[in-house]
Design an enzyme around this catalytic site. Structure first.
Site, mmCIF file in Angstrom:
data_model
loop_
_atom_site.group_PDB
_atom_site.id
_atom_site.type_symbol
_atom_site.label_atom_id
_atom_site.label_comp_id
_atom_site.label_asym_id
_atom_site.label_seq_id
_atom_site.Cartn_x
_atom_site.Cartn_y
_atom_site.Cartn_z
ATOM 1 N N HIS A 60 -89.636 -36.906 74.744
ATOM 2 C CA HIS A 60 -91.158 -37.116 74.148
ATOM 3 C C HIS A 60 -92.175 -36.702 74.771
ATOM 4 C CE1 HIS A 60 -91.540 -40.328 76.786
ATOM 5 N NE2 HIS A 60 -92.857 -40.671 76.426
ATOM 6 N N ASP A 108 -84.981 -45.961 78.435
ATOM 7 C CA ASP A 108 -86.050 -46.158 77.275
ATOM 8 C C ASP A 108 -87.497 -46.636 77.831
ATOM 9 O OD1 ASP A 108 -83.873 -46.243 75.829
ATOM 10 O OD2 ASP A 108 -84.040 -48.125 74.876
ATOM 11 N N HIS A 118 -101.517 -33.429 86.643
ATOM 12 C CA HIS A 118 -101.333 -34.764 86.000
ATOM 13 C C HIS A 118 -100.293 -35.313 86.990
ATOM 14 C CE1 HIS A 118 -100.797 -37.267 82.554
ATOM 15 N NE2 HIS A 118 -99.430 -37.418 82.894
ATOM 16 N N HIS A 144 -91.478 -34.687 78.367
ATOM 17 C CA HIS A 144 -90.416 -35.157 79.255
ATOM 18 C C HIS A 144 -89.231 -35.672 78.621
ATOM 19 C CE1 HIS A 144 -93.566 -38.334 79.219
ATOM 20 N NE2 HIS A 144 -92.616 -39.189 79.590
#
Length: 386
Positions: free
Chosen positions: A336, A306, A263, A300
């Site tokens: 998240h 943000d 990834h 992560h």
């Protein structure tokens, strides 16, 4: 945009006499950002661009802040923004900080009754629904679904839509928007490993040159206020220009994804940058091809920025119950990652058709009243195991 463009008539040397057929001088204007240190163009007008007849109104358009300090992950239902006829009135700021504002808009009518100029911010306008023509004093650009329109601050423009069904995702940037510096050589040329190149960028090719006097309403935005100014000559009176500062278009469909055996992190999707935030494009691509790869992103920590994702089309494999036109906000300070079951579902998949725009800001975003109205109220609980 760090490459040269020339359109219309210009003299052989800048800051020298350039005369009309009747012998009078065209009016030269240096149009640049960051004082005399940034990118600029030299513009030639039929008339002096300084002639203002009247300032009619001055009114505030600052967004109303609902949450100045937010730690809740949010999902905003962007298509719940109601269509409005007027272009400026249709623009609803949903997230903002001192560097940028994120705006949703559903304008139904073309901007014809006035001209618009944003003096504070570059505008990045992503076309989710609709097609038409961006008309500026430095030339016109046709646009359609999937286009980014980059409009540097100070550009006077109008926008024509082909139909009433239009959806725009707009980022106002108080810092200039550039191509990512790691994809440029020291001359500014995009490098071989860049996910797009200069051939993919559409420059203005149609220059309107109006030789008209009269009264022309220009709505000018400065420090979250609109000034209604009446110009004595048509704002589109440019006969030619050259330089590096001009609007341009780039289609998200021309972004070539970078993939790997495992990834890849979000920076491989980066499309634009400022010194305050980055913009990334998630496009259809092959998944990771290591035999034990997990295509879904790993968890992560958003400690320093943000993360905003605007979902355009397709099936976003790391999320559950996401629809086109929705925005997710993952605020700084908390980790998240994929929703429950997403990592397992991704194993063995070979490709994705997802299409999304991501904005990562280095300062926290405030949530506006217009933004909070679109929240489903429970997104932050969507990672709970059931």
């Amino acid at each position: 945009m760090p490459f040269y463009h020339k359109l219309g008539k210009i003299p052989p040397k800048r800051h020298t006499q350039f005369r009309k057929p009747d012998g009078t001088l065209y009016s030269e204007q240096l149009f640049g950002t960051i004082g005399f240190d940034g990118m600029y163009s030299n513009i030639y007008h039929e008339y002096r661009p300084t002639q203002v007849k009247e300032i009619k109104k001055q009114y505030n358009v600052a967004p109303k802040i609902a949450r100045a300090n937010n730690m809740e992950s949010l999902r905003l239902k962007g298509f719940d923004v109601k269509p409005e006829k007027d272009y400026l009135s249709s623009r609803k700021t949903v997230l903002t900080n001192s560097d940028c504002s994120i705006i949703l808009a559903a304008p139904q009518e073309s901007l014809k009754d006035y001209f618009y100029k944003n003096t504070d911010a570059d505008e990045l306008i992503f076309i989710h629904k609709g097609s038409g023509k961006l008309r500026t004093f430095l030339g016109n650009l046709d646009f359609k679904y999937g286009d980014y329109l980059v409009v540097p601050r100070g550009i006077i423009y109008q926008i024509d839509f082909d139909t009433e069904d239009n959806r725009l995702f707009i980022v106002e940037s108080r810092r200039p928007i550039y191509t990512p510096k790691r994809y440029r050589n020291w001359f500014g040329q995009l490098l071989e490993h860049s996910p797009y190149c200069e051939r993919d960028i559409r420059k203005p090719q149609e220059l309107e040159s109006h030789d008209e006097k009269g009264e022309f309403l220009v709505k000018v935005k400065k420090r979250d206020e609109i000034f209604e100014m009446v110009y004595a000559t048509h704002p589109f009176d440019v006969v030619g220009y050259d330089g590096y500062n001009f609007p341009y278009a780039f289609s998200i469909h021309d972004f070539e994804p970078i993939t790997g055996r495992i990834h890849q992190p979000p920076p491989v999707h980066q499309t634009f940058e400022t010194d305050a935030f980055v913009v990334c494009s998630f496009v259809p691509r092959l998944y990771d091809y290591h035999p034990d790869s997990i295509p879904a992103p790993y968890n992560h920590s958003n400690i320093d920025s943000d993360e905003v994702l605007y979902y355009v089309d397709g099936d976003f494999m790391s999320r559950n119950d996401i629809e086109a036109g929705q925005i997710t906000l993952h605020p700084a300070g908390i980790p998240h990652g994929p929703h429950p079951g997403a990592a397992e579902r991704s194993i063995g998949k070979t490709e994705t058709e997802e299409l999304a725009v991501m904005v990562d800001t280095f300062k926290p975003l405030q949530v506006t009243e217009d933004g909070l109205k679109l929240s489903d109220g429970s997104y932050y609980q969507s990672w709970l195991e059931k």
